[in-house]
Design a protein around this motif. Sequence first.
Motif, PDB file in Angstrom:
ATOM      1  N   LEU A  26     -31.449 -12.671 -26.981  1.00 37.23           N
ATOM      2  CA  LEU A  26     -31.815 -13.218 -25.798  1.00 37.23           C
ATOM      3  C   LEU A  26     -33.023 -14.196 -25.915  1.00 37.23           C
ATOM      4  CD1 LEU A  26     -31.270  -9.832 -23.642  1.00 37.23           C
ATOM      5  CD2 LEU A  26     -29.754 -11.650 -23.886  1.00 37.23           C
ATOM      6  N   ALA A  27     -33.060 -14.876 -24.808  1.00 39.32           N
ATOM      7  CA  ALA A  27     -34.255 -15.836 -24.740  1.00 39.32           C
ATOM      8  C   ALA A  27     -35.488 -14.829 -24.675  1.00 39.32           C
ATOM      9  CB  ALA A  27     -33.965 -16.723 -23.667  1.00 39.32           C
ATOM     10  N   GLN A  28     -36.555 -15.601 -25.230  1.00 34.30           N
ATOM     11  CA  GLN A  28     -37.789 -14.929 -25.334  1.00 34.30           C
ATOM     12  C   GLN A  28     -38.372 -14.822 -23.919  1.00 34.30           C
ATOM     13  OE1 GLN A  28     -39.722 -15.106 -29.627  1.00 34.30           O
ATOM     14  NE2 GLN A  28     -39.020 -17.093 -29.143  1.00 34.30           N
ATOM     15  N   THR A  29     -39.665 -14.085 -23.808  1.00 36.79           N
ATOM     16  CA  THR A  29     -40.255 -13.999 -22.440  1.00 36.79           C
ATOM     17  C   THR A  29     -40.749 -15.551 -22.154  1.00 36.79           C
ATOM     18  OG1 THR A  29     -40.892 -11.805 -22.902  1.00 36.79           O
ATOM     19  CG2 THR A  29     -42.287 -13.518 -21.240  1.00 36.79           C
ATOM     20  N   ILE A  35     -48.400 -11.420 -17.581  1.00 35.78           N
ATOM     21  CA  ILE A  35     -48.077 -10.030 -17.445  1.00 35.78           C
ATOM     22  C   ILE A  35     -49.341  -9.332 -17.058  1.00 35.78           C
ATOM     23  CG2 ILE A  35     -47.386  -8.221 -19.005  1.00 35.78           C
ATOM     24  CD1 ILE A  35     -45.870  -9.984 -20.776  1.00 35.78           C
ATOM     25  N   LYS A  65     -44.029 -19.863 -27.909  1.00 38.65           N
ATOM     26  CA  LYS A  65     -43.604 -19.543 -29.191  1.00 38.65           C
ATOM     27  C   LYS A  65     -42.249 -20.060 -29.586  1.00 38.65           C
ATOM     28  CE  LYS A  65     -42.560 -15.557 -32.154  1.00 38.65           C
ATOM     29  NZ  LYS A  65     -42.362 -14.187 -32.335  1.00 38.65           N
TER      30      LYS A  65
ATOM     31  N   PRO B  57     -44.497 -14.294 -27.483  1.00 39.34           N
ATOM     32  CA  PRO B  57     -43.604 -13.089 -27.756  1.00 39.34           C
ATOM     33  C   PRO B  57     -43.690 -12.553 -29.059  1.00 39.34           C
ATOM     34  CG  PRO B  57     -42.499 -14.829 -26.652  1.00 39.34           C
ATOM     35  CD  PRO B  57     -43.971 -15.295 -27.198  1.00 39.34           C
ATOM     36  N   LYS B  86     -44.167  -4.885 -17.094  1.00 41.81           N
ATOM     37  CA  LYS B  86     -43.041  -5.747 -17.104  1.00 41.81           C
ATOM     38  C   LYS B  86     -43.434  -6.611 -18.344  1.00 41.81           C
ATOM     39  CE  LYS B  86     -39.468  -8.196 -14.788  1.00 41.81           C
ATOM     40  NZ  LYS B  86     -38.301  -7.332 -15.704  1.00 41.81           N
ATOM     41  N   GLY B  87     -42.552  -6.918 -18.972  1.00 42.80           N
ATOM     42  CA  GLY B  87     -42.708  -7.870 -20.323  1.00 42.80           C
ATOM     43  C   GLY B  87     -43.316  -7.252 -21.637  1.00 42.80           C
ATOM     44  N   MET B  88     -43.706  -6.045 -21.610  1.00 42.14           N
ATOM     45  CA  MET B  88     -44.392  -5.319 -22.674  1.00 42.14           C
ATOM     46  C   MET B  88     -43.347  -4.218 -23.074  1.00 42.14           C
ATOM     47  SD  MET B  88     -47.177  -6.910 -23.264  1.00 42.14           S
ATOM     48  CE  MET B  88     -48.691  -7.814 -22.640  1.00 42.14           C
ATOM     49  N   PRO B 133     -35.713   5.481 -27.063  1.00 43.89           N
ATOM     50  CA  PRO B 133     -36.057   4.294 -27.622  1.00 43.89           C
ATOM     51  C   PRO B 133     -37.588   3.798 -26.836  1.00 43.89           C
ATOM     52  CG  PRO B 133     -33.877   3.812 -26.588  1.00 43.89           C
ATOM     53  CD  PRO B 133     -33.928   5.376 -26.559  1.00 43.89           C
ATOM     54  N   GLN B 135     -38.113   0.975 -25.728  1.00 47.54           N
ATOM     55  CA  GLN B 135     -37.989   0.184 -24.843  1.00 47.54           C
ATOM     56  C   GLN B 135     -37.945   0.805 -23.289  1.00 47.54           C
ATOM     57  OE1 GLN B 135     -36.261  -0.043 -27.637  1.00 47.54           O
ATOM     58  NE2 GLN B 135     -36.431  -1.986 -28.538  1.00 47.54           N
ATOM     59  N   LEU B 136     -37.361   2.097 -23.529  1.00 42.11           N
ATOM     60  CA  LEU B 136     -37.367   3.027 -22.064  1.00 42.11           C
ATOM     61  C   LEU B 136     -38.514   3.460 -21.499  1.00 42.11           C
ATOM     62  CD1 LEU B 136     -34.061   5.088 -23.102  1.00 42.11           C
ATOM     63  CD2 LEU B 136     -34.410   2.911 -21.789  1.00 42.11           C
ATOM     64  N   VAL B 162     -45.487  -7.707 -26.531  1.00 46.32           N
ATOM     65  CA  VAL B 162     -44.786  -8.887 -25.732  1.00 46.32           C
ATOM     66  C   VAL B 162     -43.307  -8.888 -26.316  1.00 46.32           C
ATOM     67  CG1 VAL B 162     -44.863 -11.162 -24.808  1.00 46.32           C
ATOM     68  CG2 VAL B 162     -47.158  -9.874 -25.684  1.00 46.32           C
ATOM     69  N   SER B 163     -42.642  -8.592 -25.161  1.00 47.02           N
ATOM     70  CA  SER B 163     -41.348  -8.529 -25.651  1.00 47.02           C
ATOM     71  C   SER B 163     -40.638  -9.802 -25.735  1.00 47.02           C
ATOM     72  CB  SER B 163     -40.483  -7.877 -24.399  1.00 47.02           C
ATOM     73  OG  SER B 163     -40.534  -8.804 -23.213  1.00 47.02           O
ATOM     74  N   GLU B 164     -39.656  -9.868 -26.714  1.00 42.32           N
ATOM     75  CA  GLU B 164     -38.836 -10.879 -27.137  1.00 42.32           C
ATOM     76  C   GLU B 164     -37.808 -11.411 -26.216  1.00 42.32           C
ATOM     77  OE1 GLU B 164     -39.543 -12.326 -30.090  1.00 42.32           O
ATOM     78  OE2 GLU B 164     -40.807 -11.064 -30.966  1.00 42.32           O
ATOM     79  N   ALA B 165     -37.447 -10.454 -25.236  1.00 43.99           N
ATOM     80  CA  ALA B 165     -36.694 -10.891 -24.108  1.00 43.99           C
ATOM     81  C   ALA B 165     -37.191 -10.073 -22.868  1.00 43.99           C
ATOM     82  CB  ALA B 165     -35.453 -10.358 -24.429  1.00 43.99           C
ATOM     83  N   PRO B 166     -36.773 -11.053 -21.758  1.00 36.49           N
ATOM     84  CA  PRO B 166     -37.203 -10.350 -20.421  1.00 36.49           C
ATOM     85  C   PRO B 166     -36.853  -9.069 -20.136  1.00 36.49           C
ATOM     86  CG  PRO B 166     -36.715 -12.795 -20.453  1.00 36.49           C
ATOM     87  CD  PRO B 166     -36.351 -12.342 -21.738  1.00 36.49           C
ATOM     88  N   GLY B 167     -35.705  -8.886 -20.630  1.00 39.27           N
ATOM     89  CA  GLY B 167     -34.890  -7.374 -20.352  1.00 39.27           C
ATOM     90  C   GLY B 167     -35.310  -6.310 -21.238  1.00 39.27           C
ATOM     91  N   ASP B 168     -36.173  -6.711 -22.115  1.00 41.01           N
ATOM     92  CA  ASP B 168     -36.604  -5.469 -23.272  1.00 41.01           C
ATOM     93  C   ASP B 168     -37.220  -4.399 -22.437  1.00 41.01           C
ATOM     94  OD1 ASP B 168     -35.444  -6.991 -25.085  1.00 41.01           O
ATOM     95  OD2 ASP B 168     -37.187  -7.438 -26.071  1.00 41.01           O
ATOM     96  N   LYS B 170     -39.274  -1.811 -19.460  1.00 41.44           N
ATOM     97  CA  LYS B 170     -39.074  -1.452 -18.081  1.00 41.44           C
ATOM     98  C   LYS B 170     -40.170  -1.738 -17.199  1.00 41.44           C
ATOM     99  CE  LYS B 170     -36.149   0.286 -16.947  1.00 41.44           C
ATOM    100  NZ  LYS B 170     -34.887  -0.322 -16.434  1.00 41.44           N
TER     101      LYS B 170
END
Lengths: 407, 170
Positions: A26-29, A35, A65, B57, B86-88, B133, B135-136, B162-168, B170
């Motif tokens: 997935l795309a990164q933040t 944040i 990044k 990220p 959010k994002g972490m 995990p 991520q939860l 810092v998450s690699e993806a926005p959905g990572d 909670k």
Amino acid sequence: MLGNLKWTESLVLAAVALVVAAGGALAQTPEGTVITNTATATYTDANSNPYTAVSGSVSVTVGFKAGVSVTANTPTPSSASPSTADTMTFTVMNAGNGTDSMTISENISVAGVITVTGYRYGATTYGTLAALNTALATVGIAQGGSITLKIVYNVASGQGGVSTIYTLTANSRRTPAASGSAFSTITPATVYGVATSPHGGQNVQRLPGSGYSFTFSIGNNGNGNDNIDLIATSPGSPVITIVSVNGAAGDSARISLAPAASQAVTVVYNVANVAGGSTDTLYLRARSVGQPATFDDGFMDLTVIKPNLTLAKAAFLDDGVTPVAGSVVPGQVIRYRFTVTNNGGTSASSVQVTDALPAQVTYVSTSSSTGWSIVVSGQNVTGNYTGTGGVLAASASATFELRVSIN
Amino acid sequence: MKLLRLLSIGLMSAALVAPRVVAAHAQVPPPKPLVITAHNMTVATAGGQDTRAVARPGDVIRYALVFTNVTAGPVKNIQFVDPIPKGMIYVPGSAAADHPARIEYSIDGGKSYSAQPTIQVVEEGRKVEKPAPRQLYTHVRWTVLGSLAPQARVMAEFRTQVSEAPGDAK
């Protein structure tokens, strides 16, 4: 709650999905995301009277990044050798978390197979990488976005079966150390072809004998390196016996030829002592090892030749002109004329005539011996042909004449 | 625990609303009862100079929560609750404190806490419990044991990535 927290099954799938998402592409933040972390603290006094919670927060801004991902859309393009204007495509994706642009570079593992003639982006084909990169310098690719590049190239001749790897690398312009690459492997299909010459028409004439040789020319008409089996035969006749092929004893050998190359191959053979005029054919088949169904037969026609002598003996009166037609009387001198004629297809050497004179005659003299060496001992006559170097050519005749008297 | 040199990153703090706030000196502003700082550990480890406001990220951020007893008397039952932004994504095992404390985590938005959150999964037709995990993780909670004297401080910390993806996260 101090005990371990247990999720119900209904949450399991969601949890697993989240885990998968974390490991996915997935795309990164996104760059610029703020944040904010806000925490609270609660406490009581010594008497356990609660106080209003206090809080604090801090913010972190997500910076840029870089990330680059390149995909070869045509990992094994089909190209003939030779061919022109072939294409292969690559997709360059911005896997970073902000808008970026790319610099393209390339590498070709084996030189001489392909020549890149253009780089197509959008509707424009650029003649050089520099021109392409100049154009791409102003192309901002959004996070998760991509561009497609089409590489136009030619394939040189004689490259059948030769592989070369074309690697395209994209570097982030904002963070040049970040890059991605992908490659396509180009292997032009091999086309097989062999040619053997000559195909008869030589009218080769040979005496029975050993160690004769004939040279064929073998050519690789395909577009790749090939091994070629050489197989010599002389079917249907006992005349020719094959001794060696290209220096290898026996009736076969193998050579390697580059495309468009040719090689002289000598076949050594013997000719049996058979009747003059016998014929045979020496075949040499050149057969592709890479594709055995591809072959070509060259051949040589051969005729066996031999000298064929006849000897005529005639009696003339002593005038040397009038044939003896009637009876002769004692004391009369007559002449014996010996005529050797070569009726064969080739010259004769060491021609010798021997004769035993009848007891009723006595040798007087040799009246004609041009080209001969005549020896008479008693009644025995020996004539050795010495004219024209001692060689009696085909269709030639030689004559000598003796005078004898009737007893 | 020796405090690391912290960097001020967009620092904000809320005012303490308490009945017995220590009166501040006329020229010295009263200390803020809860101060949070963030420190980019990835940049610092790499020898970078700029660890201030920007994180990329994958970078690891160390958050430090410093509570100061600004009251006239001792306080107890001090409890920090920090929703993971959010994002972490929480870095397992990174939560700590410089006073004895019970550290717990929530994976359900702060409704419940556990020292070792688990999830139930089905493997080969059987339900088994697995560690949740990272991520939860949604919240970290520190419950400080004992009391804190006036003007004394207690620090809690944890790290996130810092998450690699926005959905990572909670």
